[in-house]
Design a protein around this motif. Structure first.
Motif: not given
Length: 184
Positions: A16-36
Motif C-alpha cells: 500500500s502506498h498509504n502504508r508507505q506514506l505512513a512509514e515516511a511520516a515516521v521517518k520524517h517526523a519532526p523532533e518531539g513527535a513520536d509516531i507509532q
C-alpha cells in the motif's frame, strides 16, 4: 514536549502506498513527535453492539481502543475506495466512537491524509474520514490536508519517504498535529 501520535492506515495491502506514506511520516517526523503505526486493523470484527459489552469486547478492538487512549493525537492515512474511505478505517472509527460521548477518540487531535490513484488523490475519502472521526468526537484539524494524486505513477519507483516534496508536506502535517496536541 513529546507528543505520541498513533497512525492508522486504511489499506490492508502489503504494498500500500498509504502504508508507505505512513512509514515516511515516521521517518520524517519532526523532533518531539513520536509516531507509532497501529498494526491489526484487519483483526477487528465489524462493529456490533452485541459484542461491545464489558467483558466481551474482542481483544483486537480493545487493543485499538487502548492504543488510541494512550496517544495524544491520531494521523489517519486513507486511500479512496469507490469514492469514499475503506471499510476497515470506518470500522476502526466506529469502535473508537463507543461508548457514545466517551470513546477513545473523543477530544484527540486528528489529521487525515493520503494518496490515491486518481487525479484528486482521494479527497472524497479524506473528507468522509474527517466527517466520520469528527462525529465520533475527534478534534479534526480541518485545514490540515494532504491528498497526493497519481499514486501508481508517483510512487512506482520511489518510496514516499524518498520524495522530497512529499517528505516536506508530511513533516508540515505532523508539525501542525504536534502543535495542536501539545497545546491541548
Amino acid at each position: 514536549m513529546s507528543v505520541r501520535i498513533l497512525a492508522l492506515v486504511g489499506s490492508l495491502r502489503a504494498g500500500s502506498h498509504n502504508r508507505q506514506l505512513a512509514e515516511a511520516a515516521v521517518k520524517h517526523a519532526p523532533e518531539g513527535a513520536d509516531i507509532q503505526l497501529f498494526e491489526g486493523l484487519a483483526d477487528i470484527p465489524f462493529y456490533n453492539e452485541d459484542i461491545d459489552v464489558e467483558g466481551s469486547v474482542p481483544a483486537a478492538a480493545l487493543r485499538l481502543r487502548e492504543a488510541v487512549a494512550a496517544a495524544d493525537a491520531l494521523l489517519l492515512f486513507t486511500p479512496e475506495y469507490n469514492g469514499t474511505m475503506p471499510a476497515v478505517l470506518k470500522n476502526a472509527i466506529d469502535w473508537l466512537s463507543r461508548p457514545y460521548g466517551a470513546g477513545a477518540v473523543v477530544g484527540k487531535a486528528v489529521a487525515v491524509v493520503g494518496t490515491a490513484f486518481g487525479q484528486y488523490g482521494g479527497v472524497w475519502a479524506h473528507d468522509d474520514t474527517r466527517k466520520s472521526v469528527g462525529v465520533a468526537g475527534g478534534k479534526v484539524l480541518e485545514d490540515v490536508k494532504l491528498s497526493i494524486p497519481g499514486s501508481l505513477q508517483r510512487f512506482a519507483e520511489t518510496h514516499p519517504a524518498d520524495d522530497a516534496e512529499v517528505a516536506a508536506q508530511l513533516t508540515e502535517v505532523v508539525a501542525r498535529l504536534h502543535g495542536e496536541a501539545a497545546a491541548a
